[in-house]
Design a protein around this motif. Structure first.
Motif, PDB file in Angstrom:
ATOM      1  N   ALA A  11       0.849  -1.183   0.000  1.00 10.69           N
ATOM      2  CA  ALA A  11       0.000   0.000   0.000  1.00 10.69           C
ATOM      3  C   ALA A  11       0.887   1.236   0.000  1.00 10.69           C
ATOM      4  O   ALA A  11       2.044   1.184   0.424  1.00 10.69           O
ATOM      5  N   GLN A  12       0.327   2.331  -0.463  1.00 11.40           N
ATOM      6  CA  GLN A  12       1.049   3.594  -0.407  1.00 11.40           C
ATOM      7  C   GLN A  12       0.775   4.273   0.920  1.00 11.40           C
ATOM      8  O   GLN A  12      -0.257   4.011   1.570  1.00 11.40           O
ATOM      9  N   ALA A  13       1.668   5.131   1.339  1.00 10.84           N
ATOM     10  CA  ALA A  13       1.446   5.899   2.559  1.00 10.84           C
ATOM     11  C   ALA A  13       0.125   6.652   2.445  1.00 10.84           C
ATOM     12  O   ALA A  13      -0.179   7.238   1.399  1.00 10.84           O
ATOM     13  N   GLY A  14      -0.639   6.577   3.519  1.00  8.94           N
ATOM     14  CA  GLY A  14      -1.962   7.188   3.524  1.00  8.94           C
ATOM     15  C   GLY A  14      -3.065   6.256   3.080  1.00  8.94           C
ATOM     16  O   GLY A  14      -4.244   6.578   3.201  1.00  8.94           O
ATOM     17  N   GLY A  15      -2.684   5.103   2.568  1.00  6.41           N
ATOM     18  CA  GLY A  15      -3.660   4.139   2.077  1.00  6.41           C
ATOM     19  C   GLY A  15      -4.183   3.221   3.161  1.00  6.41           C
ATOM     20  O   GLY A  15      -3.923   3.425   4.355  1.00  6.41           O
ATOM     21  N   SER A  16      -4.908   2.202   2.717  1.00  8.54           N
ATOM     22  CA  SER A  16      -5.562   1.287   3.653  1.00  8.54           C
ATOM     23  C   SER A  16      -5.359  -0.165   3.228  1.00  8.54           C
ATOM     24  O   SER A  16      -5.192  -0.468   2.045  1.00  8.54           O
ATOM     25  N   LEU A  17      -5.377  -1.036   4.212  1.00  7.41           N
ATOM     26  CA  LEU A  17      -5.379  -2.479   3.990  1.00  7.41           C
ATOM     27  C   LEU A  17      -6.241  -3.114   5.077  1.00  7.41           C
ATOM     28  O   LEU A  17      -6.378  -2.559   6.170  1.00  7.41           O
ATOM     29  N   ARG A  18      -6.773  -4.293   4.780  1.00  7.83           N
ATOM     30  CA  ARG A  18      -7.567  -5.025   5.765  1.00  7.83           C
ATOM     31  C   ARG A  18      -7.035  -6.442   5.886  1.00  7.83           C
ATOM     32  O   ARG A  18      -6.936  -7.166   4.889  1.00  7.83           O
ATOM     33  N   LEU A  19      -6.669  -6.804   7.096  1.00  5.03           N
ATOM     34  CA  LEU A  19      -6.188  -8.150   7.379  1.00  5.03           C
ATOM     35  C   LEU A  19      -7.315  -8.982   7.982  1.00  5.03           C
ATOM     36  O   LEU A  19      -8.161  -8.455   8.703  1.00  5.03           O
ATOM     37  N   SER A  20      -7.281 -10.269   7.674  1.00  2.00           N
ATOM     38  CA  SER A  20      -8.247 -11.198   8.247  1.00  2.00           C
ATOM     39  C   SER A  20      -7.502 -12.367   8.870  1.00  2.00           C
ATOM     40  O   SER A  20      -6.375 -12.673   8.484  1.00  2.00           O
ATOM     41  N   CYS A  21      -8.152 -13.009   9.825  1.00  2.00           N
ATOM     42  CA  CYS A  21      -7.550 -14.170  10.466  1.00  2.00           C
ATOM     43  C   CYS A  21      -8.649 -15.149  10.869  1.00  2.00           C
ATOM     44  O   CYS A  21      -9.636 -14.754  11.496  1.00  2.00           O
ATOM     45  N   ALA A  22      -8.458 -16.401  10.503  1.00  2.00           N
ATOM     46  CA  ALA A  22      -9.396 -17.451  10.883  1.00  2.00           C
ATOM     47  C   ALA A  22      -8.752 -18.337  11.929  1.00  2.00           C
ATOM     48  O   ALA A  22      -7.618 -18.783  11.762  1.00  2.00           O
ATOM     49  N   ALA A  23      -9.474 -18.589  13.014  1.00  2.00           N
ATOM     50  CA  ALA A  23      -9.006 -19.477  14.074  1.00  2.00           C
ATOM     51  C   ALA A  23      -9.689 -20.826  13.943  1.00  2.00           C
ATOM     52  O   ALA A  23     -10.888 -20.905  13.684  1.00  2.00           O
ATOM     53  N   SER A  24      -8.933 -21.875  14.109  1.00  2.00           N
ATOM     54  CA  SER A  24      -9.498 -23.223  14.049  1.00  2.00           C
ATOM     55  C   SER A  24      -8.861 -24.084  15.128  1.00  2.00           C
ATOM     56  O   SER A  24      -7.915 -23.670  15.794  1.00  2.00           O
ATOM     57  N   GLY A  25      -9.390 -25.271  15.292  1.00  2.00           N
ATOM     58  CA  GLY A  25      -8.865 -26.139  16.324  1.00  2.00           C
ATOM     59  C   GLY A  25      -9.597 -25.915  17.623  1.00  2.00           C
ATOM     60  O   GLY A  25     -10.800 -25.671  17.641  1.00  2.00           O
ATOM     61  N   HIS A  26      -8.868 -25.935  18.721  1.00  2.00           N
ATOM     62  CA  HIS A  26      -9.487 -25.829  20.040  1.00  2.00           C
ATOM     63  C   HIS A  26      -9.825 -24.386  20.360  1.00  2.00           C
ATOM     64  O   HIS A  26      -9.081 -23.673  21.006  1.00  2.00           O
ATOM     65  N   THR A  27     -10.982 -23.946  19.849  1.00  2.00           N
ATOM     66  CA  THR A  27     -11.402 -22.573  20.093  1.00  2.00           C
ATOM     67  C   THR A  27     -12.542 -22.502  21.101  1.00  2.00           C
ATOM     68  O   THR A  27     -13.223 -21.494  21.208  1.00  2.00           O
ATOM     69  N   GLY A  28     -12.745 -23.585  21.818  1.00  2.00           N
ATOM     70  CA  GLY A  28     -13.819 -23.600  22.804  1.00  2.00           C
ATOM     71  C   GLY A  28     -13.592 -22.565  23.886  1.00  2.00           C
ATOM     72  O   GLY A  28     -12.471 -22.231  24.230  1.00  2.00           O
TER      73      GLY A  28
END
Length: 122
Positions: A11-28
């Motif tokens: 991204a360029q300075a001043g711009g935007s990005l969106r990160l995602s994360c999926a959790a799996s396994g023992h998420t109880g």
């Protein structure tokens, strides 16, 4: 718990990005999720944390620019990054822990997954 981050890029300075994360396994139970990052030649540092109920806490360096959110039904956490700066360039890691209070106090998570590269050009 296994954590898989995605959404990094350039991204360029001043711009935007969106990160995602999926959790799996023992998420109880109610897990705390968030983000840490590591820039070249620097220590890994805390970025943001969000509790199961939606309470959030940010590093001073990103406060007002980054927003962490989560979808409990999908076991996913997100990081919306706006007004990006070259100093935000780093590998970003999705992280998890069992205690929001301890994460806020120590700025450390108990586990994290593989990172995704974010590069901000000036």
């Amino acid at each position: 718990v296994q954590l898989q981050a995605s959404g990094g890029g350039l991204a360029q300075a001043g711009g935007s990005l969106r990160l995602s994360c999926a959790a799996s396994g023992h998420t109880g139970g109610s897990i705390v999720m968030g983000w840490i990052r590591q820039a070249p030649g620097k220590e890994r540092e805390f970025v943001a944390v969000i509790s199961w109920s939606g309470a959030t806490f940010y590093a001073d360096s990103v406060k007002g620019r980054f927003t962490v959110s989560r979808d409990n039904a999908k076991n996913e956490v997100y990081l919306e990054m706006n007004s990006l700066k070259p100093e935000d360039t780093a590998v970003y890691y999705c992280a998890a822990d069992s205690s929001y209070t301890i994460v806020v106090a120590t700025l450390r998570f108990g586990s994290w997954g593989k990172g995704t590269q974010v590069t901000v050009s000036s």
